[in-house]
Each structure stands twice: as structure tokens, then as C-alpha cells.
Design a protein around this motif. Sequence first.
Motif, mmCIF file in Angstrom:
data_model
loop_
_atom_site.group_PDB
_atom_site.id
_atom_site.type_symbol
_atom_site.label_atom_id
_atom_site.label_comp_id
_atom_site.label_asym_id
_atom_site.label_seq_id
_atom_site.Cartn_x
_atom_site.Cartn_y
_atom_site.Cartn_z
ATOM 1 N N LEU A 64 0.838 -1.130 -0.073
ATOM 2 C CA LEU A 64 -0.374 -0.311 0.351
ATOM 3 C C LEU A 64 0.592 1.636 0.136
ATOM 4 C CD1 LEU A 64 -2.519 -0.990 2.464
ATOM 5 C CD2 LEU A 64 -3.112 -0.736 -0.093
ATOM 6 N N PHE A 65 1.654 1.581 0.942
ATOM 7 C CA PHE A 65 2.829 2.467 0.788
ATOM 8 C C PHE A 65 3.644 2.373 -0.408
ATOM 9 C CE2 PHE A 65 2.412 2.702 5.796
ATOM 10 C CZ PHE A 65 2.626 4.225 5.931
ATOM 11 N N ALA A 66 4.304 1.442 -0.822
ATOM 12 C CA ALA A 66 4.381 1.857 -2.574
ATOM 13 C C ALA A 66 3.240 1.839 -3.299
ATOM 14 C CB ALA A 66 4.998 -0.020 -3.012
ATOM 15 N N ALA A 67 2.011 1.998 -3.391
ATOM 16 C CA ALA A 67 1.293 2.369 -4.426
ATOM 17 C C ALA A 67 1.159 3.990 -4.327
ATOM 18 C CB ALA A 67 -0.218 1.934 -4.279
ATOM 19 N N LEU A 68 1.231 4.056 -2.335
ATOM 20 C CA LEU A 68 0.877 5.739 -2.424
ATOM 21 C C LEU A 68 2.261 6.383 -2.851
ATOM 22 C CD1 LEU A 68 -0.633 8.180 -1.040
ATOM 23 C CD2 LEU A 68 0.753 7.073 1.252
ATOM 24 N N GLY A 69 3.796 6.237 -3.066
ATOM 25 C CA GLY A 69 4.982 6.716 -3.280
ATOM 26 C C GLY A 69 4.691 6.596 -4.848
ATOM 27 N N ALA A 70 3.961 5.733 -5.726
ATOM 28 C CA ALA A 70 4.464 5.492 -6.664
ATOM 29 C C ALA A 70 3.119 6.475 -7.805
ATOM 30 C CB ALA A 70 3.416 4.691 -7.609
ATOM 31 N N VAL A 71 1.677 6.953 -6.984
ATOM 32 C CA VAL A 71 0.840 8.136 -7.212
ATOM 33 C C VAL A 71 1.899 8.936 -6.877
ATOM 34 C CG1 VAL A 71 -1.566 8.944 -6.334
ATOM 35 C CG2 VAL A 71 -1.043 6.220 -6.880
ATOM 36 N N GLN A 72 2.163 9.339 -5.917
ATOM 37 C CA GLN A 72 2.801 11.133 -6.063
ATOM 38 C C GLN A 72 4.369 11.221 -6.609
ATOM 39 O OE1 GLN A 72 3.384 10.787 -1.718
ATOM 40 N NE2 GLN A 72 2.037 11.229 -0.887
ATOM 41 N N TYR A 73 4.638 9.931 -6.759
ATOM 42 C CA TYR A 73 5.704 10.099 -8.004
ATOM 43 C C TYR A 73 5.952 10.335 -9.230
ATOM 44 C CZ TYR A 73 8.539 8.512 -3.564
ATOM 45 O OH TYR A 73 9.553 7.900 -2.101
ATOM 46 N N LEU A 74 4.797 10.027 -9.471
ATOM 47 C CA LEU A 74 4.470 10.343 -10.423
ATOM 48 C C LEU A 74 4.316 11.921 -10.776
ATOM 49 C CD1 LEU A 74 3.239 8.592 -13.299
ATOM 50 C CD2 LEU A 74 1.233 7.927 -12.701
ATOM 51 N N GLN A 75 2.816 12.047 -9.638
ATOM 52 C CA GLN A 75 2.522 13.640 -9.630
ATOM 53 C C GLN A 75 3.794 14.285 -10.041
ATOM 54 O OE1 GLN A 75 0.335 13.764 -6.024
ATOM 55 N NE2 GLN A 75 -1.103 13.655 -7.104
ATOM 56 N N HIS A 76 4.779 14.457 -9.485
ATOM 57 C CA HIS A 76 5.610 15.093 -8.705
ATOM 58 C C HIS A 76 7.003 15.015 -10.011
ATOM 59 C CE1 HIS A 76 4.245 17.058 -5.160
ATOM 60 N NE2 HIS A 76 4.047 15.776 -4.906
ATOM 61 N N ALA A 77 6.909 13.910 -11.176
ATOM 62 C CA ALA A 77 7.809 13.561 -12.109
ATOM 63 C C ALA A 77 8.682 13.225 -11.938
ATOM 64 C CB ALA A 77 7.900 14.698 -13.341
ATOM 65 N N GLU A 78 8.891 12.445 -11.186
ATOM 66 C CA GLU A 78 9.979 11.755 -10.604
ATOM 67 C C GLU A 78 10.215 10.235 -10.882
ATOM 68 O OE1 GLU A 78 10.455 12.559 -5.831
ATOM 69 O OE2 GLU A 78 10.128 14.210 -6.140
ATOM 70 N N TYR A 79 11.104 10.067 -12.242
ATOM 71 C CA TYR A 79 10.227 8.782 -12.357
ATOM 72 C C TYR A 79 11.905 7.679 -11.989
ATOM 73 C CZ TYR A 79 7.406 11.612 -15.660
ATOM 74 O OH TYR A 79 6.947 11.963 -16.484
ATOM 75 N N SER A 80 12.919 8.344 -11.204
ATOM 76 C CA SER A 80 12.967 7.335 -11.179
ATOM 77 C C SER A 80 13.049 6.008 -9.261
ATOM 78 C CB SER A 80 14.575 7.533 -10.939
ATOM 79 O OG SER A 80 14.614 8.524 -9.803
ATOM 80 N N TYR A 81 11.910 7.677 -8.485
ATOM 81 C CA TYR A 81 12.112 7.330 -7.289
ATOM 82 C C TYR A 81 10.782 6.410 -8.297
ATOM 83 C CZ TYR A 81 14.079 10.109 -4.858
ATOM 84 O OH TYR A 81 15.767 11.086 -3.763
ATOM 85 N N LEU A 82 9.302 7.045 -8.863
ATOM 86 C CA LEU A 82 8.116 6.091 -9.668
ATOM 87 C C LEU A 82 9.100 4.413 -9.600
ATOM 88 C CD1 LEU A 82 5.845 5.204 -10.482
ATOM 89 C CD2 LEU A 82 6.415 6.764 -12.123
ATOM 90 N N ALA A 83 9.678 4.336 -10.026
ATOM 91 C CA ALA A 83 10.736 2.409 -10.874
ATOM 92 C C ALA A 83 10.405 2.132 -9.614
ATOM 93 C CB ALA A 83 11.570 3.195 -11.987
ATOM 94 N N ALA A 84 11.488 2.521 -8.727
ATOM 95 C CA ALA A 84 11.739 1.763 -7.543
ATOM 96 C C ALA A 84 10.723 1.384 -6.721
ATOM 97 C CB ALA A 84 12.888 2.717 -6.591
ATOM 98 N N SER A 85 9.548 2.489 -6.888
ATOM 99 C CA SER A 85 8.965 2.199 -6.107
ATOM 100 C C SER A 85 7.411 1.300 -6.924
ATOM 101 C CB SER A 85 7.511 3.236 -5.653
ATOM 102 O OG SER A 85 6.217 2.986 -4.954
ATOM 103 N N LEU A 86 7.624 0.706 -8.083
ATOM 104 C CA LEU A 86 6.684 -0.148 -8.910
ATOM 105 C C LEU A 86 7.590 -1.211 -8.914
ATOM 106 C CD1 LEU A 86 6.318 1.975 -12.336
ATOM 107 C CD2 LEU A 86 4.543 1.324 -10.338
ATOM 108 N N VAL A 87 8.608 -1.492 -8.714
ATOM 109 C CA VAL A 87 10.120 -3.078 -8.527
ATOM 110 C C VAL A 87 9.231 -3.500 -7.084
ATOM 111 C CG1 VAL A 87 12.393 -3.510 -7.604
ATOM 112 C CG2 VAL A 87 11.195 -2.101 -9.639
ATOM 113 N N VAL A 88 9.265 -2.508 -5.872
ATOM 114 C CA VAL A 88 8.728 -3.178 -4.426
ATOM 115 C C VAL A 88 7.251 -3.177 -4.845
ATOM 116 C CG1 VAL A 88 8.234 -2.143 -2.136
ATOM 117 C CG2 VAL A 88 10.273 -1.087 -3.208
ATOM 118 N N PHE A 89 6.484 -2.526 -5.302
ATOM 119 C CA PHE A 89 4.416 -2.626 -5.736
ATOM 120 C C PHE A 89 4.582 -4.482 -5.741
ATOM 121 C CE2 PHE A 89 1.091 -3.106 -7.645
ATOM 122 C CZ PHE A 89 0.171 -3.056 -6.995
ATOM 123 N N ALA A 90 5.959 -4.688 -6.874
ATOM 124 C CA ALA A 90 5.518 -5.799 -7.882
ATOM 125 C C ALA A 90 6.029 -7.388 -7.166
ATOM 126 C CB ALA A 90 6.574 -6.057 -9.241
#
Length: 157
Positions: free
Chosen positions: A27-53
Amino acid sequence: MPLAVRTDPAPARGFTAWAIGVWILLLFAALGAVQYLQHAEYSYLAASLVVFATCAGGILRQAWARPVLQVLAVLLAVWALVSGALMLQQWGDFDTARQHAQAQPQLGEVALWMIARAERTWQVGLALKAAAIPLLLGLAWQLGRPAVRAQFRPRPR
């Protein structure tokens, strides 16, 4: 052609505390992915998606996900420790900001309110990091236990 039906029931999976930790991490990874997508922080978004998967693989009890989850839990605990220590270095900054705001009366009460709100957000973030460290290390330890290891199934060939 006859319909094939399983006659043996699938073994029931009992309650496991480690799975709750994986769900919370998901759940925290999903929340982080949404926030990183909003702020266009794509490296953090990728890391968050790895944690999510990886969490999804852990919830499905895939064997490949268990050691990856252990490593991720330890890395996230280290990250929480380091970022928490960096946050602690800002301990007196709120008092300094409050003094500067009081020295400039044209800023008014809004500036003091914003500083108080930022300080509360900082305190909550620091408390969450402090709580996350033992929980993440406990999750990594639980995932290494033989009883938990036996709950994961290898990938079919």
C-alpha cells in the motif's frame, strides 16, 4: 469432452503476521508511486513499482519474491534510518523560522501557522520512520525463518 474438476481441496492458508507487513508495504509503495508520478520523479516511481511488484509476488507466495522482499525490507529500513537522521539535523530550523516570522510583523499569523503545520508534518514523518525501522527489520527476519520459507511455492516449470 468431460470437464476436469479438482477433487482435492487446496490447502487453506492460515493467518500469517508477515503477510500483513507485505500488504502494508504494498500500500505504501502504491501511494508512493502515485505521488512520484504526480511530481514526475521517474526514478523513484520505478523503484516504487519494483517494490509493488515484489510485494504482489510475496502476497501470492512466489518463491522468487521472498529473498527479494528480505533485501528490500532491509534496504528500506536503512533508508528510513538515514533519512530520519538527516531529518533530525533540521531539529532547530523550525524555531529559527518562527523567530524570523515573528521579527517581520507584515507576515502575520499565516506564516506562524504554516511553520507549525510544517513542523507537525515533520514530526509525523519522523515518527513513521522510527516505527518503520523495527517493523521492516522484523519483516526481513520473519521472511528468513524456515516456517515462512516453506509457505512459498517454487515457480512451476
